[in-house]
Design a protein around this motif. Structure first.
Motif, PDB file in Angstrom:
ATOM      1  N   UNK A 297      -2.418   4.062 -10.824  1.00  0.00           N
ATOM      2  CA  UNK A 297      -1.341   3.165 -10.428  1.00  0.00           C
ATOM      3  C   UNK A 297      -0.144   3.979  -9.971  1.00  0.00           C
ATOM      4  N   UNK A 298       0.477   3.566  -8.876  1.00  0.00           N
ATOM      5  CA  UNK A 298       1.761   4.151  -8.468  1.00  0.00           C
ATOM      6  C   UNK A 298       2.844   3.233  -9.006  1.00  0.00           C
ATOM      7  N   UNK A 299       3.457   3.624 -10.130  1.00  0.00           N
ATOM      8  CA  UNK A 299       4.330   2.685 -10.833  1.00  0.00           C
ATOM      9  C   UNK A 299       5.692   2.521 -10.180  1.00  0.00           C
ATOM     10  N   UNK A 300       6.139   3.515  -9.377  1.00  0.00           N
ATOM     11  CA  UNK A 300       7.517   3.491  -8.897  1.00  0.00           C
ATOM     12  C   UNK A 300       7.657   3.668  -7.394  1.00  0.00           C
ATOM     13  N   UNK A 301       6.555   3.576  -6.655  1.00  0.00           N
ATOM     14  CA  UNK A 301       6.628   3.615  -5.207  1.00  0.00           C
ATOM     15  C   UNK A 301       6.963   4.957  -4.608  1.00  0.00           C
ATOM     16  N   UNK A 302       6.702   6.050  -5.356  1.00  0.00           N
ATOM     17  CA  UNK A 302       6.994   7.371  -4.805  1.00  0.00           C
ATOM     18  C   UNK A 302       5.800   7.977  -4.065  1.00  0.00           C
ATOM     19  N   UNK A 303       4.658   7.254  -4.064  1.00  0.00           N
ATOM     20  CA  UNK A 303       3.484   7.720  -3.343  1.00  0.00           C
ATOM     21  C   UNK A 303       2.591   8.657  -4.126  1.00  0.00           C
TER      22      UNK A 303
ATOM     23  N   UNK B 291      12.856   1.356   2.005  1.00  0.00           N
ATOM     24  CA  UNK B 291      11.897   0.432   1.405  1.00  0.00           C
ATOM     25  C   UNK B 291      11.954   0.683  -0.102  1.00  0.00           C
ATOM     26  N   UNK B 292      12.959   0.152  -0.735  1.00  0.00           N
ATOM     27  CA  UNK B 292      13.254   0.447  -2.130  1.00  0.00           C
ATOM     28  C   UNK B 292      12.046   0.146  -3.019  1.00  0.00           C
TER      29      UNK B 292
ATOM     30  N   UNK C 130       8.863   4.621  -0.940  1.00  0.00           N
ATOM     31  CA  UNK C 130      10.292   4.354  -0.742  1.00  0.00           C
ATOM     32  C   UNK C 130      10.936   5.324   0.236  1.00  0.00           C
ATOM     33  N   UNK C 131      10.141   6.265   0.780  1.00  0.00           N
ATOM     34  CA  UNK C 131      10.658   7.180   1.795  1.00  0.00           C
ATOM     35  C   UNK C 131      10.664   6.554   3.185  1.00  0.00           C
ATOM     36  N   UNK C 132      10.027   5.402   3.376  1.00  0.00           N
ATOM     37  CA  UNK C 132      10.100   4.700   4.651  1.00  0.00           C
ATOM     38  C   UNK C 132      11.471   4.034   4.761  1.00  0.00           C
ATOM     39  N   UNK C 133      12.161   4.263   5.872  1.00  0.00           N
ATOM     40  CA  UNK C 133      13.504   3.701   6.036  1.00  0.00           C
ATOM     41  C   UNK C 133      13.625   3.007   7.383  1.00  0.00           C
TER      42      UNK C 133
END
Length: 560
Positions: free
Chosen positions: A248-254, A105-106, A95-98
């Motif tokens: 698993x990356x559950x929340x998209x924080x990498x 990228x929520x 989600x750090x990609x903007x």
């Protein structure tokens, strides 16, 4: 059908509209780039090694170069070294990609694809047996094993997990597909360890190992380093009877998290990475089934978020749990099967682009095949009779024909059975490979980097690692894809567009999945292919683009 989030869903958010290689595809070459097309231009500074994570199942964390093209909407990752033939590649965008309009990228985005293998045989040749006991040792009960490049020499090593001696033993690949003497790492916090999975939990570029303990609530973690191979065991709490484990990356924080299936507690646990490689207290989830034993992570409904599939030992069920992108899971579908699932594995078994499931059913001497519909549902396709007490199962394209075959172990039948996929998810022509006393863990991986998948098998009563070798039928060199050449969008309707940084004329060919040529076009300056009057039906095709003896092939999806 492959669907991604679009700006119609979240008008102010950055979204992924297509990827290459395609999710679950088996056609990528080891050095192929990963190309992501977004719905708006990217902030260049946000697209980097911290926001774009790539992990090969056996090759481990991958570094590479990043570039942005196509008016800022196409991001390309070019790997520094080849991936391993036949392995699964996990791609995770955080989600750090903007976007340039500061839209994020929520919740991130993730998907998997496979590296192709070379054509080879199903009837492999015996290589050797490796004794895993030290002199004077009795039963150590080798159970689980992980094949990964632990020492970064671009060959798959072997980590063997032992239940009775409660330790791991690391065998390094000698560069020819054989293994040297092992190094032992004790597990003082363990209680009959077995299930395991590799990751890079702390982002140091080394493979780490998470191991579940079947007779306690412990998860043991070994962090990789450059000096001692692994650091000392770190203990984390899940819940009682950790029989299954997945990353698993559950929340998209990498940052990779851990999910466990807990047979005694009859639930699953989520251990969230705190952003340093350490894990928080478990989040326990009830699935509505009984004695959860097996667990895998994948994107089941093609929304870019990683979901969970769980096998319930006592209630003979497979259950899917969908992720909302923030780490909240909802039970979505439950399917009954004929037997108690001890282990499950996943891949696109019938070639429709969706994730399917294969189960080793210990109580019924069977393997169940369940097809996914791309929406989170599973449908029981067929069940295959195997030898008594099947424990482990793995899938891979061992004959290099573009589909996933499976191998299943038999504990009391003392063998391993390899089944060939006919391309549509129907399996036949079983071949039996004997064990000495008991069939336990079974792994497909290319031990000698020749492009053909070999077999590494574990006998947990004889404490042996058993090696079988495969050989490619064709020794032709693969043509390496050049990163400046991509097509988008994918899926497409009337037109495909070409993104390139070369001026040469390009030959475009379109094939169906049977290899029949549908269309040929020479592309000079237009950089687009119009399909308005082509009468193409909806479905998957192979697009081939070639120039100066360089060939790029990618699966594309035509939608109505």
């Amino acid at each position: 059908m492959i669907c991604f989030l679009t700006s119609e869903n979240y008008a102010q958010e950055l979204n992924v509209i297509s990827v290459s290689p395609l999710p679950q595809s088996l056609s990528a070459l080891p050095q192929d780039p990963i190309v992501i097309t977004f719905d708006q231009p990217l902030d260049v500074s946000s697209f980097n090694e911290n926001s774009f994570r790539v992990f090969g199942r056996w090759s481990g964390p991958m570094t590479g170069n990043f570039n942005i093209s196509g008016d800022g909407i196409i991001g390309t990752f070019i790997p520094d070294r080849p991936f391993f033939y036949g392995e699964v590649i996990n791609v995770r965008l955080t989600k750090d990609i903007i976007g340039t309009s500061t839209d994020p990228l929520t919740n991130g985005f993730g998907y998997n694809y496979w590296i192709k293998t070379k054509p080879a045989l199903l009837n492999l040749l015996f290589n050797s047996q490796i004794e895993m006991r030290l002199p004077g040792e009795n039963l150590i009960q080798c159970y689980g094993a992980y094949a990964g490049d632990i020492n970064d020499d671009e060959y798959s090593d072997l980590v063997v997990v032992n239940e009775n001696s409660e330790d791991i033993r690391v065998l390094f690949n000698d560069g020819s597909g054989n293994y040297s003497a092992f190094i032992l790492f004790d597990m003082p916090n363990a209680n009959r360890p077995s299930t395991n999975e590799g990751s890079d939990f702390d982002h140091n570029g080394k493979i780490d190992i998470a191991i579940g303990n079947t007779q306690s609530n412990n998860v043991s973690v070994f962090m990789g380093n450059n000096s001692t191979v692994f650091e000392n065991e770190i203990n984390y709490i899940a819940d009682n009877g950790v029989r299954g484990i997945t990353v698993i990356d559950i929340n998209g924080d990498g940052w990779d998290d851990i999910a466990t299936a807990n047979r005694i507690a009859s639930n699953i646990s989520i251990l969230v990475n705190d952003g340093t490689g350490n894990f928080n207290a478990p989040i326990n989830i009830e699935t509505g089934t009984s004695q959860e034993t097996a667990i895998v992570a994948t994107d089941l409904n093609n929304d870019g978020y990683t979901d969970l599939i769980v096998g319930a030992y006592n209630s003979n069920e497979i259950v899917t749990l969908l992720n909302d992108g923030t780490g909240n899971f909802t039970v979505f579908d439950t399917v009954s099967i004929n037997g108690s699932p001890w282990m499950i594995t996943i891949g696109d078994l019938n070639g429709d682009g969706n994730v399917d499931v294969a189960t080793a059913n210990s109580s019924s001497a069977s393997v169940s095949i369940l097809f996914g519909d791309g929406n989170g549902n599973l449908n029981l396709s067929d069940e295959y009779s195997v030898s008594d007490f099947p424990l482990a199962i793995d899938v891979g394209d061992i004959d290099g024909d573009g589909d996933l075959d499976f191998i299943v172990s038999s504990f009391t039948g003392a063998n391993f059975m390899l089944w060939e996929n006919n391309g549509s998810g129907i399996f036949n022509n079983p071949i039996t490979y004997p064990s000495v006393k008991a069939g336990s863990c079974a792994i497909f991986h290319d031990r000698n980097n020749d492009g053909a998948l070999d077999l590494t098998l574990i006998d947990e009563l004889a404490d042996l690692v058993i090696l079988y070798n495969n050989t490619p039928i064709l020794a032709t060199e693969e043509v390496v894809t050049q990163p400046p050449l991509t097509v988008y969008p994918n899926p497409f309707k009337e037109k495909l567009f070409l993104s390139r940084s070369i001026n040469s004329p390009i030959t475009f060919k379109l094939y169906d999945l049977l290899g029949r040529l549908i269309l040929t076009k020479i592309i000079n300056e237009t950089n687009s292919i119009n399909f308005t009057n082509s009468h193409l039906i909806e479905g998957l095709y192979i697009a081939e683009l070639s120039y100066d003896k360089i060939i790029t092939r990618v699966k594309v999806y035509k939608k109505n």
